[in-house]
Write an enzyme that holds these catalytic residues in place. Structure first.
Site, PDB file in Angstrom:
ATOM      1  CG  HIS A 139     -81.058  27.955  46.518  1.00 19.51           C
ATOM      2  ND1 HIS A 139     -80.996  28.323  47.836  1.00 19.51           N
ATOM      3  CD2 HIS A 139     -81.389  26.630  46.505  1.00 19.51           C
ATOM      4  CE1 HIS A 139     -81.306  27.259  48.599  1.00 19.51           C
ATOM      5  NE2 HIS A 139     -81.549  26.234  47.809  1.00 19.51           N
ATOM      6  CD  GLU A 178     -83.254  23.864  49.682  1.00 15.07           C
ATOM      7  OE1 GLU A 178     -82.425  23.718  48.767  1.00 15.07           O
ATOM      8  OE2 GLU A 178     -83.019  24.508  50.724  1.00 15.07           O
ATOM      9  CG  ASN A 204     -77.336  35.522  46.451  1.00 15.64           C
ATOM     10  OD1 ASN A 204     -78.407  35.236  45.918  1.00 15.64           O
ATOM     11  ND2 ASN A 204     -77.013  35.111  47.671  1.00 15.64           N
ATOM     12  CE  LYS A 240     -81.089  32.669  45.314  1.00 14.55           C
ATOM     13  NZ  LYS A 240     -80.408  33.399  46.423  1.00 14.55           N
ATOM     14  CE1 TYR A 266     -83.879  30.983  50.051  1.00 11.13           C
ATOM     15  CE2 TYR A 266     -85.612  31.698  48.564  1.00 11.13           C
ATOM     16  CZ  TYR A 266     -84.288  31.347  48.789  1.00 11.13           C
ATOM     17  OH  TYR A 266     -83.381  31.370  47.752  1.00 11.13           O
TER      18      TYR A 266
END
Ligand code: IDP
Ligand code: MG
Length: 158
Positions: free
Chosen positions: A119, A130, A116, A13, A53
């Site tokens: 992914h 995805e 975080n 990310k 998402y």
């Protein structure tokens, strides 16, 4: 018992890319023996973010999540390996880095669930969905074997 290879979508990310953690995070997956069959840096478009998402649409953190994932480049990859969908998530650790086991990527490199660092798809259907958001089929490099495959392609495992 047969062992089936799976594919999963993993992304480093924007916070991790900005912090210069791309190579160390990529290395965790490579060290496990997972085969990288797709790899690129890209800016996530608002359309890709919304598709990715969709399951979180309407949640309190949704807008922030979309801002986060579109805030800078990600490093997107498709990994292949035995049990790679759950295995990659185990390497990542819990969504909230404060709850992740020491030794996992999120525990070792992050503090907040809002940032975080990584992914990973959570099931076969998510992985297929995805991968298709971020990669065209011809972008995947599938006609080669990495060392894990060379070592494990023995007759008695299939
Ligand atoms: P996962 O990434 O471990 O699969 P999900 O529940 O699918 O976790 O959430 C997707 C992403 O949304 C998380 O990785 C995190 O970046 C963000 N997120 C999840 N829950 C929260 C929250 O409660 N507050 C802020 N961000 C969150
Ligand atoms: Mg998820």
């Amino acid at each position: 018992m047969g062992h089936t290879e799976e594919r999963t979508f993993v992304a480093i990310k924007p916070d991790a890319v900005i912090r210069g953690l791309t190579s160390v995070i990529l290395k965790r997956f490579e060290d496990k023996g997972y085969k990288i069959i797709g790899l690129k840096m890209l800016m996530v478009t608002p359309e890709q973010a919304a598709k990715h998402y969709a399951e979180h649409y309407g949640k309190p953190f949704y807008d922030r999540l979309i801002r986060y994932i579109t805030s800078g480049p990600i490093v997107a990859m498709v990994l292949q390996g035995y049990g790679v969908i759950n295995g990659a998530r185990q390497l990542m650790g819990a969504t909230d880095p404060a709850e992740a086991q020491v030794g996992t990527i999120r525990a070792d490199f992050a503090q907040l669930k809002e940032y975080n660092v990584v992914h990973g798809s959570d099931c076969v259907e998510s992985a297929e969905r995805e991968i298709a958001i971020y990669f065209k089929p011809e972008e995947l490099c599938i006609d080669w074997k990495n060392m894990t495959e060379l070592v494990t392609e023995k007759e008695d495992l299939k």
